[in-house]
Write a protein that holds these residues in place. Structure first.
Motif, mmCIF file in Angstrom:
data_model
loop_
_atom_site.group_PDB
_atom_site.id
_atom_site.type_symbol
_atom_site.label_atom_id
_atom_site.label_comp_id
_atom_site.label_asym_id
_atom_site.label_seq_id
_atom_site.Cartn_x
_atom_site.Cartn_y
_atom_site.Cartn_z
ATOM 1 N N TYR A 1 32.506 12.291 14.907
ATOM 2 C CA TYR A 1 33.957 12.353 14.929
ATOM 3 C C TYR A 1 34.556 10.946 14.833
ATOM 4 C CZ TYR A 1 33.378 11.305 19.977
ATOM 5 O OH TYR A 1 33.049 10.745 21.181
ATOM 6 N N GLU B 1 41.404 24.262 9.081
ATOM 7 C CA GLU B 1 40.104 23.654 9.361
ATOM 8 C C GLU B 1 39.860 23.635 10.865
ATOM 9 O OE1 GLU B 1 36.709 21.862 7.497
ATOM 10 O OE2 GLU B 1 38.534 22.665 6.600
ATOM 11 N N MET C 1 37.135 22.489 13.878
ATOM 12 C CA MET C 1 35.947 21.685 14.134
ATOM 13 C C MET C 1 35.813 21.393 15.619
ATOM 14 S SD MET C 1 37.267 18.114 12.374
ATOM 15 C CE MET C 1 37.940 18.887 10.912
ATOM 16 N N ILE D 1 30.551 18.831 16.318
ATOM 17 C CA ILE D 1 30.172 19.396 15.014
ATOM 18 C C ILE D 1 31.303 19.071 14.042
ATOM 19 C CG2 ILE D 1 29.215 21.432 13.849
ATOM 20 C CD1 ILE D 1 29.008 22.787 16.561
ATOM 21 N N TRP D 2 31.485 17.778 13.803
ATOM 22 C CA TRP D 2 32.615 17.342 12.984
ATOM 23 C C TRP D 2 32.370 17.707 11.530
ATOM 24 C CZ3 TRP D 2 36.997 15.777 15.140
ATOM 25 C CH2 TRP D 2 37.999 15.271 14.318
ATOM 26 N N ASN D 3 33.414 18.238 10.890
ATOM 27 C CA ASN D 3 33.311 18.630 9.488
ATOM 28 C C ASN D 3 33.261 17.386 8.606
ATOM 29 O OD1 ASN D 3 34.030 20.825 11.010
ATOM 30 N ND2 ASN D 3 35.286 21.752 9.425
ATOM 31 N N LYS E 1 32.460 15.527 4.642
ATOM 32 C CA LYS E 1 32.512 15.746 3.206
ATOM 33 C C LYS E 1 31.127 15.891 2.607
ATOM 34 C CE LYS E 1 36.276 12.449 2.607
ATOM 35 N NZ LYS E 1 36.624 11.253 1.848
ATOM 36 N N SER F 1 33.761 11.799 6.197
ATOM 37 C CA SER F 1 34.459 12.621 7.174
ATOM 38 C C SER F 1 35.575 13.403 6.511
ATOM 39 C CB SER F 1 35.027 11.728 8.289
ATOM 40 O OG SER F 1 35.680 12.511 9.254
ATOM 41 N N TYR F 2 35.909 14.537 7.104
ATOM 42 C CA TYR F 2 37.005 15.363 6.608
ATOM 43 C C TYR F 2 38.277 14.506 6.487
ATOM 44 C CZ TYR F 2 40.643 18.956 6.650
ATOM 45 O OH TYR F 2 41.729 19.724 6.360
ATOM 46 N N CYS G 1 41.736 13.716 6.985
ATOM 47 C CA CYS G 1 42.792 14.168 7.889
ATOM 48 C C CYS G 1 44.180 13.656 7.499
ATOM 49 C CB CYS G 1 42.485 13.716 9.321
ATOM 50 S SG CYS G 1 41.057 14.538 10.061
ATOM 51 N N VAL H 1 44.853 21.649 11.025
ATOM 52 C CA VAL H 1 43.517 21.355 11.546
ATOM 53 C C VAL H 1 43.521 21.581 13.056
ATOM 54 C CG1 VAL H 1 41.710 19.599 11.796
ATOM 55 C CG2 VAL H 1 43.183 19.584 9.772
#
Length: 620
Positions: free
Chosen positions: A78, A189, A191, A195-197, A199, A218-219, A221, A399
């Motif tokens: 994260y 989304e 998360m 368990i960070w989403n 790419k 990382s996703y 944001c 999110v």
């Protein structure tokens, strides 16, 4: 003169020829032992170094379900992930790192440090990545653990067995999701901090020295409405990082009070001429640490002394506790001066440490920014488009981040079955417990690293981890050398430990009224299950020498002294032809006892002045 009385034979001594045969092996030999370790984080890597260093003839494998080593530091990605204690205290004692970029090192640096340590000291030879243990069952007939392991890339289930099983997965590895209606219905989304989403898949993640904290995809944001549930350690790190991303609007859902403390070790930094407000180390400072080992050691020493001499703060109404509450309250009020209503809600009445205290650089400041809303209303439900509050208000979101911690009060997510079909989940009901945090009754030859009551309120967690590992290695060696098939802690000793823990914590801040992962009952119970009952130094001493009398033993032989062998020692046993070709005449050193590394030279005239035992009392 009366004739002498005949000595009465003991009933257990056989009359007539003995059927006993000597074991044809030296006393200090090494019978083959299979050891299986679950987890390749700090604990598993340590075992992958110490077991081959100190033991011989061990069939060792370390299973980990992830694509890389590092445990929680491999999994947690994260934004803002970092250790919340000084990095120089969060490392192996034998492999100090002079190159931490910050007083609180970023997670990617810690993960890289662990991988480098594993490779440097050879632990990777034993690690089986992408292997998920799905069950462990004790077979009492063959006196071994039977494991089922899934290969994550193919799904194939393989079967393995072990004389000794070690769970080295820690307590902060099984994410806890909030029990809120509608969570699965959210259309945006979702998360968890653990368990960070991302790419990119884990296999594409690589550590690059120049940009250690930026290489994990990382996703995105940016320009998102983000809801963050929770205000524990991970949330406190996530919020300031997300707040700075362009276009974000944060809704922080907070229901618990928490202490945000001054950075740990700020006194140390001043002592060494460093600015406590500058948490990053400059390139020049890191180079000096690397080129001047004595300066690095002094810095580490000051950090450790600081952490180990604030144990008093854990006791209710102690002078240090009262002083800390006053200091941190004033500091929080000052940092939240722009929004005093946040300070009014957030500052606790319970003692510092009841919940895990964290330095939280930038967190309080982020809460006062215009793109952050601090929401204290309870969540009634999660809808497809956002969050519905108990007040009736709807909060639209793109999110949803659940920074809601881990299931520390539960058994591992895989099934562990001991003697008589008892599962670890059943044994850990109503709360988990383990003698000295390492072993539990009904589970022979089963050990835990960072098990129940292993964490610490202040001081070095990694020093406890190393002591637990050393304790386990000593147990394996006793099983191996003295020909025991099993060792199992006595149930009454576990009960004694339970009573000791409960009594110890009564006068500490940890039993005050607060919601904390240290406690049983999902954070609100009356048992402290997360922390060691004492200081770090207390734990090191307790784990220093195993109390063998606290265990039940099953021997592999009827004669319990057959392990004495054939009268020889490995140290003067002739080497075989292959070893002789390499210059070794014996399997050891026939005169090892005069080598300087083994000789303990006392001070002349006053042996009681020995510096070693002034630093730390002698122990058997």
């Amino acid at each position: 003169m009366s004739s002498p009385k005949k000595q009465k034979l003991d009933a257990g001594v056989p009359i007539g020829p003995s059927t006993f045969n000597l074991k044809d092996a030296p006393i200090d030999g090494h019978r083959r032992v299979k050891v299986r370790v679950i987890g390749a984080g700090y604990s598993g890597i340590y075992l992958g170094i110490r077991i081959p260093q100190r033991l011989r003839n061990v069939d060792l494998k370390i299973y980990d379900k992830n694509d890389g080593v590092g445990g929680t530091w491999w999994v947690n990605r994260y934004p803002g992930v970092a250790c919340d204690i000084p990095a120089h205290s969060y490392q192996y004692t034998f492999n100090p790192n002079p190159d931490w970029s910050s007083f609180y090192a970023p997670g990617a640096e810690i993960c890289a440090y662990l991988e480098n340590t594993a490779r440097k000291f050879g632990a990777m030879r034993f690690v089986k990545l992408s292997h998920e243990v799905i069950s462990c069952t004790w077979d009492n007939e063959i006196r071994r653990w039977i494991l089922e392991v899934r290969k994550c890339d193919t799904g194939e289930i393989i079967r393995d067995d072990a004389d000794v099983l070690i769970a080295a997965r820690g307590s902060l590895s099984n994410p806890s999701w909030p029990d809120i209606p509608g969570l699965k219905d959210f259309a945006g989304e979702v998360m968890h901090s653990a368990i960070w989403n991302v790419k990119y898949g884990p296999s594409s993640i690589r550590i690059i020295a120049e940009k250690l904290t930026e290489t994990r995809g990382s996703y995105d944001c940016s320009n998102k409405r983000i809801g963050i549930i929770g205000n524990g350690s991970s949330s406190i790190q996530i919020v300031p990082r997300l707040q700075k991303i362009e276009g974000t609007q944060l809704s922080c859902f907070v229901r618990s009070k928490t202490w945000i403390t001054n950075p740990f070790g700020d006194v140390v930094m001043r002592k060494l001429g460093l600015d406590p407000k500058k948490l990053d180390f400059s390139v020049e400072q890191r180079q000096e640490f690397a080129q001047n080992p004595e300066k690095l050691f002094r810095f580490r020493k000051e950090v450790e002394v600081d952490g180990n001499t604030i144990h008093e703060v854990s006791f209710r109404d102690s002078e240090m506790q009262r002083s800390g509450m006053g200091l941190f309250r004033a500091e929080m009020q000052q940092r939240l001066a722009k929004n005093p209503e946040i300070a009014e809600f957030l500052i606790p009445t319970f003692g510092v440490g009841c919940r895990r205290a964290t330095p939280g650089p930038g967190y309080l400041e982020a809460l006062t920014e215009s793109n952050v809303e601090f929401i204290t209303d309870g969540i009634a439900a999660i809808t497809p488009s956002g969050v519905s509050l108990q007040s009736g208000r709807e909060v639209p979101l793109d999110v949803l981040v659940c920074a809601t911690g881990f299931q520390v009060a539960k058994a591992p997510p895989f099934k562990v079955t001991g003697r008589g079909g008892l599962t670890l989940e059943e044994r850990f009901t109503p709360f988990p417990e383990a003698y000295l945090s390492v072993v539990v009754d009904s589970f022979p030859n089963y050990f835990m690293m960072l098990g129940p009551n292993s964490a610490i309120g202040s001081g070095s967690l990694t020093s406890i981890l190393e002591s637990e590992g050393d304790y386990i290695v000593k147990c394996i060696r006793k099983l191996q050398k003295e020909d025991y098939a099993t060792m199992t802690v006595k149930p009454e000793r576990v009960r004694d430990w339970r009573d000791y823990c409960h009594e110890y914590f009564k006068d500490t801040v940890y039993t005050e009224k607060c919601n904390s992962w240290y406690k049983s009952g999902s954070g609100t119970g009356d048992r402290v299950i997360g922390l060691w009952p004492g200081s770090t130094l207390h734990a090191l001493e307790a784990l220093r020498a195993p109390r063998w009398e606290d265990f039940d033993w099953e021997s592999r032989d009827t004669n319990r002294l057959r392990w004495l062998g054939n009268g020889w020692s490995v140290t003067h046993t002739k080497a075989d032809e292959e070893e002789r070709s390499q210059g070794r005449e014996y399997l050891g050193d026939p005169a090892w006892y005069i080598e300087p590394t083994f000789v303990d030279v006392p001070p002349e005239q006053q042996p009681e002045q020995a510096l070693e035992f002034k630093m730390r009392p002698f122990s058997h």
